[in-house]
Scaffold this motif. Structure first.
Motif, mmCIF file in Angstrom:
data_model
loop_
_atom_site.group_PDB
_atom_site.id
_atom_site.type_symbol
_atom_site.label_atom_id
_atom_site.label_comp_id
_atom_site.label_asym_id
_atom_site.label_seq_id
_atom_site.Cartn_x
_atom_site.Cartn_y
_atom_site.Cartn_z
ATOM 1 N N THR A 1 -4.221 5.437 -8.024
ATOM 2 C CA THR A 1 -3.826 4.773 -9.271
ATOM 3 C C THR A 1 -2.464 5.221 -9.787
ATOM 4 N N ALA A 2 -2.235 6.529 -9.873
ATOM 5 C CA ALA A 2 -0.983 7.029 -10.443
ATOM 6 C C ALA A 2 0.221 6.582 -9.624
ATOM 7 N N LEU A 3 0.094 6.607 -8.295
ATOM 8 C CA LEU A 3 1.207 6.189 -7.440
ATOM 9 C C LEU A 3 1.446 4.687 -7.567
ATOM 10 N N CYS A 4 0.377 3.903 -7.615
ATOM 11 C CA CYS A 4 0.535 2.459 -7.777
ATOM 12 C C CYS A 4 1.188 2.126 -9.113
ATOM 13 N N ILE B 1 11.838 5.135 -3.810
ATOM 14 C CA ILE B 1 11.001 3.966 -4.063
ATOM 15 C C ILE B 1 11.873 2.744 -4.326
ATOM 16 N N GLY B 2 12.982 2.941 -5.037
ATOM 17 C CA GLY B 2 13.899 1.831 -5.303
ATOM 18 C C GLY B 2 14.442 1.218 -4.026
ATOM 19 N N HIS B 3 14.838 2.055 -3.072
ATOM 20 C CA HIS B 3 15.336 1.534 -1.795
ATOM 21 C C HIS B 3 14.226 0.834 -1.025
ATOM 22 N N LEU C 1 0.855 -1.186 0.000
ATOM 23 C CA LEU C 1 0.000 0.000 0.000
ATOM 24 C C LEU C 1 0.890 1.234 0.000
ATOM 25 N N PRO C 2 1.227 1.740 -1.195
ATOM 26 C CA PRO C 2 2.102 2.915 -1.272
ATOM 27 C C PRO C 2 1.425 4.150 -0.689
ATOM 28 N N GLY C 3 2.253 5.057 -0.192
ATOM 29 C CA GLY C 3 1.697 6.292 0.349
ATOM 30 C C GLY C 3 2.708 7.024 1.200
ATOM 31 N N HIS D 1 7.364 1.703 5.542
ATOM 32 C CA HIS D 1 8.453 2.505 4.976
ATOM 33 C C HIS D 1 7.958 3.951 4.828
ATOM 34 N N MET D 2 8.713 4.893 5.377
ATOM 35 C CA MET D 2 8.297 6.304 5.358
ATOM 36 C C MET D 2 8.679 6.982 4.042
#
Length: 338
Positions: free
Chosen positions: A299-302, A272-274, A175-177, A196-197
């Motif tokens: 949607t865009a972030l996912c 995001i890579g880390h 769940l990105p954010g 992850h912050m």
């Protein structure tokens, strides 16, 4: 800013309405009229997050401003619906502090520990009030690591599991954010998770660090190549360390190798890579390598995470929108509110 909450519900919407749901996070509030099975009948949003509220009266007045018209319309049609909220509204700095539920936890265990705010005034003229129930967050206490917590994401996970029963058996949900969550689900229960912050770190670095002077954060333009370059730097050179790689954002700007838009996307890709490096290792440790990988959220972030995942591991993932309304419905059902 409150938007769309004054729109009148149609007679068909009122007839189909079974639950009023609220996803009240740190930075915003989304409200829903929910029908049978978790179908969203009407929705609205406001930039009135829990972190901007000062005291319980502020929560009550914001609730009234955002949802009062709906509640009055339903009342006038002879319907009093239960109200169920999730997110930071139930934190120590929220409307009330709803204690966390320990992992492992499923929707029934979550439903048994709802908090409640009784007799919230809605209309003085009608002497109308309502009760608001609040979903507890989850606490994960791993044996050899620091505790971890979530509020709001558990409701989205419940919604995803009920929308896609195939995920019940085993899944890795991301769940990105602002605070991204990686969750381990087996047999319909959330066994554990890692936070992850990433989003908050991006915001802090963009606004308050020396890097911010070089970034262009107020543009709708995005540079996919720069984003992937950041992901690849994290993938191929993580041994250099995140703090060293962050300074490269500055040096790439000073030497004019990347412009402001490109630097912004490079920083996003780097962070995001880390996160993906750590998250995918966590997935392996949890024994979820063969389980479905699911992204849930905006949607865009996912899609950005999906793009990074394809670059890091050629991993195909299912992308779901915000599943909080479906989660609210199923928790309300488990609590016998609907």
């Amino acid at each position: 800013m409150v938007s769309q909450t004054s729109d009148a519900l149609t007679s068909a919407e009122i007839a189909a309405a079974r639950l009023i749901g609220i996803d009240w996070g740190s930075t915003g509030l989304r409200s829903f009229i929910i029908g049978e099975g978790g179908v969203v009948i009407a929705s609205a949003k406001a930039k009135l997050g829990a972190s901007s509220m000062q005291g319980k009266d502020a929560f009550a007045s914001t609730f009234n401003a955002c949802l009062g018209d709906w509640i009055v319309q339903l009342h006038q049609a002879g319907k009093k619906l239960p109200v169920l909220a999730c997110g930071m509204v139930g934190s120590k700095h929220g409307w009330i502090d709803v204690p966390y539920v320990d992992c492992p936890a499923n929707s029934h265990q979550i439903a048994r520990q709802l908090g409640a705010v009784a007799d919230v005034p809605v209309s003085t003229a009608l002497t109308l009030s309502t009760d608001v129930y609040i979903v507890p967050g989850l606490l994960f206490n791993p044996i050899h690591a620091a505790p971890d917590v979530m509020r709001g994401e558990e409701t989205q996970i419940v919604g995803a599991l009920n929308a896609y029963p195939v995920l019940h058996q085993e899944a890795c949900l991301v769940l990105p954010g602002t605070h991204s969550k990686w969750a381990n689900v087996r047999q319909g229960s959330i066994l554990g998770f890692a936070t992850h912050m990433t989003g908050e770190l991006f915001a802090v670095l963009s606004q308050y660090s020396v890097l911010g002077r070089l970034l262009t954060t107020d543009s709708d333009e995005h540079n996919s190549a720069a984003f992937i370059a950041g992901v690849e730097a994290a993938r191929d050179h993580s041994q250099a360390g995140l703090t060293h790689q962050l300074f490269a954002v500055r040096s790439l700007g000073i030497t004019e190798k990347l412009n402001g838009v490109e630097l912004t996307d490079y920083l996003s890709g780097l962070l995001i890579g880390h996160e993906l490096n750590a998250g995918l290792a966590w997935r392996t440790d949890a024994g979820l390598d063969s389980a479905p990988l699911v992204l849930i959220g905006e949607t865009a972030l996912c899609q950005r995470y999906q793009q990074a995942l394809l670059n890091v591991e050629q991993t195909h993932s299912l992308v779901l929108p915000n599943t909080a309304p479906q989660g609210l419905w199923h928790i309300a059902n488990a609590a016998q509110l609907v």
